[in-house]
Design a protein around this motif. Structure first.
Motif, PDB file in Angstrom:
ATOM      1  N   GLN A 276      -4.596  12.013  36.695  1.00  0.00           N
ATOM      2  CA  GLN A 276      -6.059  12.013  36.727  1.00  0.00           C
ATOM      3  C   GLN A 276      -6.571  13.438  36.524  1.00  0.00           C
ATOM      4  OE1 GLN A 276      -7.980   9.158  37.368  1.00  0.00           O
ATOM      5  NE2 GLN A 276      -9.751  10.409  36.825  1.00  0.00           N
TER       6      GLN A 276
ATOM      7  N   LEU B  29       0.813   2.880  35.845  1.00  0.00           N
ATOM      8  CA  LEU B  29       1.649   2.189  36.823  1.00  0.00           C
ATOM      9  C   LEU B  29       1.331   0.687  36.856  1.00  0.00           C
ATOM     10  CD1 LEU B  29       1.738   4.972  39.500  1.00  0.00           C
ATOM     11  CD2 LEU B  29       3.736   3.942  38.413  1.00  0.00           C
TER      12      LEU B  29
ATOM     13  N   ALA C 278       3.672   7.183  44.005  1.00  0.00           N
ATOM     14  CA  ALA C 278       2.812   6.560  42.983  1.00  0.00           C
ATOM     15  C   ALA C 278       1.410   7.144  43.066  1.00  0.00           C
ATOM     16  CB  ALA C 278       2.781   5.042  43.182  1.00  0.00           C
ATOM     17  N   ASP C 279       0.924   7.350  44.285  1.00  0.00           N
ATOM     18  CA  ASP C 279      -0.397   7.957  44.481  1.00  0.00           C
ATOM     19  C   ASP C 279      -0.439   9.364  43.893  1.00  0.00           C
ATOM     20  OD1 ASP C 279      -2.046   6.122  45.743  1.00  0.00           O
ATOM     21  OD2 ASP C 279      -1.099   6.473  47.692  1.00  0.00           O
TER      22      ASP C 279
ATOM     23  N   TRP D 282      -4.721  -0.163  46.719  1.00  0.00           N
ATOM     24  CA  TRP D 282      -4.983   0.278  45.356  1.00  0.00           C
ATOM     25  C   TRP D 282      -5.905  -0.690  44.619  1.00  0.00           C
ATOM     26  CZ3 TRP D 282       0.952   0.871  44.799  1.00  0.00           C
ATOM     27  CH2 TRP D 282       1.344   2.115  45.296  1.00  0.00           C
TER      28      TRP D 282
ATOM     29  N   TYR E  83       1.480  10.713  41.666  1.00  0.00           N
ATOM     30  CA  TYR E  83       1.638  10.666  40.209  1.00  0.00           C
ATOM     31  C   TYR E  83       0.306  10.320  39.541  1.00  0.00           C
ATOM     32  CZ  TYR E  83       3.718   9.279  35.724  1.00  0.00           C
ATOM     33  OH  TYR E  83       4.038   9.172  34.406  1.00  0.00           O
ATOM     34  N   ALA E  84      -0.357   9.292  40.100  1.00  0.00           N
ATOM     35  CA  ALA E  84      -1.647   8.881  39.531  1.00  0.00           C
ATOM     36  C   ALA E  84      -2.666  10.014  39.659  1.00  0.00           C
ATOM     37  CB  ALA E  84      -2.151   7.616  40.228  1.00  0.00           C
TER      38      ALA E  84
ATOM     39  N   PRO F 146      -2.186   2.159  41.388  1.00  0.00           N
ATOM     40  CA  PRO F 146      -3.080   3.321  41.489  1.00  0.00           C
ATOM     41  C   PRO F 146      -3.701   3.724  40.150  1.00  0.00           C
ATOM     42  CG  PRO F 146      -0.784   4.003  41.727  1.00  0.00           C
ATOM     43  CD  PRO F 146      -0.791   2.512  41.699  1.00  0.00           C
ATOM     44  N   ASP F 147      -3.024   3.455  39.031  1.00  0.00           N
ATOM     45  CA  ASP F 147      -3.634   3.766  37.737  1.00  0.00           C
ATOM     46  C   ASP F 147      -3.082   2.832  36.660  1.00  0.00           C
ATOM     47  OD1 ASP F 147      -1.124   4.692  37.089  1.00  0.00           O
ATOM     48  OD2 ASP F 147      -1.698   6.793  36.879  1.00  0.00           O
TER      49      ASP F 147
END
Lengths: 100, 323
Positions: B315, A39, B307-308, A11, B310-311, A35-36
């Protein structure tokens, strides 16, 4: 998903700035992968604010930071070093004045 | 960043400037030029340190469900969580040297990387939780207090942060031992047994003796280390002996004796054969620890996937609301 095709194996990296108490400046405390932004904030709370004193966190994508040059640090910051008249010691005041 | 294997005139000048900065006590930052060997040594030291924090969660994590009270359980969970945090601080510091954390984690999981030999010993009783906090975190504090003055800025800053948090680790451990030592005869015996088992491995934590530590001179010249392994080990012994006396426990070394001339505690010879066997992967728990790390990594995959997702969902939501 981390994109392995362009050499990215994990990430994005985020730089974390924490404010330790009301009125204090935000200071760089470290970095982490997330990832963003949302988070990154969650993880920053767990990694860098496990104890009570932090009141605010900023997360900034590491790629968004532009740093001053390291090999030209001398010339780059020279304008701040050669102006003695920017310091109070440069000026004389008449003797006998107390509590200036 | 290109790094030439051949020393060229440019590099010689850079090297001289680097050595001069070190000699002047300056702090080296990630964007500064540094010799390849300095970078390499730091990556080696820092990644081993980070791995040790991560593997260090395992011997204590074993006891969370068996803690004797809610208070002890909360302390132990907080301590283990701190170790995870400390591992992350140091991994992030290591990444500033141009190495990927994913690569370092991979080296740990494949068994290529080393970590502190102490975590390859088993935790057999609740008293081991006390002894680990007291000895192992105590030894780590002795080591890290000095590393907090290391010449590499990100490492030094991570150490300062860790030292601040780790004092609680040692104190909670010593409190457990003091409580057991003043308890029933069985509790006292349990504490003594744990002390007997952990004392020598704790002394080994400081690494080989100076005579067998070829990197020490260079690391001290570069101010990565500020004290030798033997100096730090002696400091730990001097600090710990009175603490053992205060709770009425003995340390398993008949040669332990205060030396009036040196003002230090003399101690007996360390079993270096045991140390090297554990370092080379043949300690009591090396395979078990690595397997536990691999399992944790694999079983945690769904968290990373979530997590991926969710992101990615957020997005998409942002993109569509902006459109």
């Amino acid at each position: 998903m981390p994109d392995a095709s362009n050499g990215e194996t994990q990430w994005p990296l985020w730089e974390i700035f924490a404010q330790e108490g009301e009125g204090a400046p935000h200071e760089h405390v470290g970095s982490l992968h997330a990832p963003d932004a949302e988070l990154a904030l969650q993880n920053a709370r767990d990694v860098y604010a496990r104890r009570g004193s932090i009141v605010s966190l900023w997360v900034v994508p590491s790629v968004a930071i532009t740093a001053s040059p390291s090999d030209e640090a001398g010339p780059f910051f020279e304008p701040g070093a050669d102006k003695v008249y920017r310091h109070p010691q440069f000026y004389k005041i008449p003797r006998g004045i107390k509590g200036f | 960043m290109p790094h030439d294997a051949q020393p060229n005139p440019d590099e010689t000048a850079l090297n001289e400037r680097f050595e001069a900065r070190i000699a002047a006590g300056e702090t080296i930052e990630p964007k500064d030029w540094m010799p390849e060997r300095y970078r390499h040594q730091l990556i080696r030291m820092m990644s081993q340190h980070a791995h040790s924090e991560i593997v260090g969660m395992l011997p204590e994590g074993n006891w969370i469900t068996r803690a004797p009270s809610l208070k002890r359980k909360m302390s132990l969970i907080a301590k283990v969580q701190d170790e995870a945090g400390h591992g992350l601080y140091i991994y992030c510091g290591t990444e500033t040297l141009g190495v990927d954390r994913a690569e370092l984690v991979d080296q740990l999981l494949t068994g290529k990387a080393k970590y502190s030999s102490i975590f390859n010993y088993p935790t057999l009783s609740w008293a081991d939780m006390g002894t680990i906090g007291w000895f192992v975190d105590g030894a780590a504090i002795v080591n890290q207090t000095v590393l907090a003055k290391a010449s590499y800025g990100p490492y030094a800053r991570a150490m300062i942060r860790i030292c601040k948090e780790e004092n609680f680790h040692k104190k909670q451990g010593y409190e457990i031992i003091a409580t057991l030592a003043s308890g029933t005869p069985a509790q006292n015996a349990m504490a003594q047994d744990a002390v007997n088992r952990w004392w020598w491995p704790s002394l080994m934590m400081f690494g080989p003796s100076d005579a067998d530590s070829p990197n020490t001179a260079e690391l001290i010249r570069w101010r990565v280390k500020r004290k030798t392994n033997d100096e730090l080990r002696q400091r730990f012994v001097d600090l710990t002996v009175p603490q053992a006396q205060a709770v009425g426990l003995t340390l398993p070394d008949p040669a332990l004796k205060y030396n009036e001339d040196t003002q230090h505690w003399d101690f007996g010879p360390i079993d270096w054969d045991e140390f090297w066997a554990v370092v080379k992967g043949n300690g009591p728990c090396n395979r078990e620890r690595l397997q536990a790390r691999r399992d944790a990594h694999e079983k945690g995959a769904w968290v990373r996937d979530a997590a991926d997702s969710y992101a990615a969902k957020h997005q998409r939501a942002q993109t569509s609301s902006a459109a």
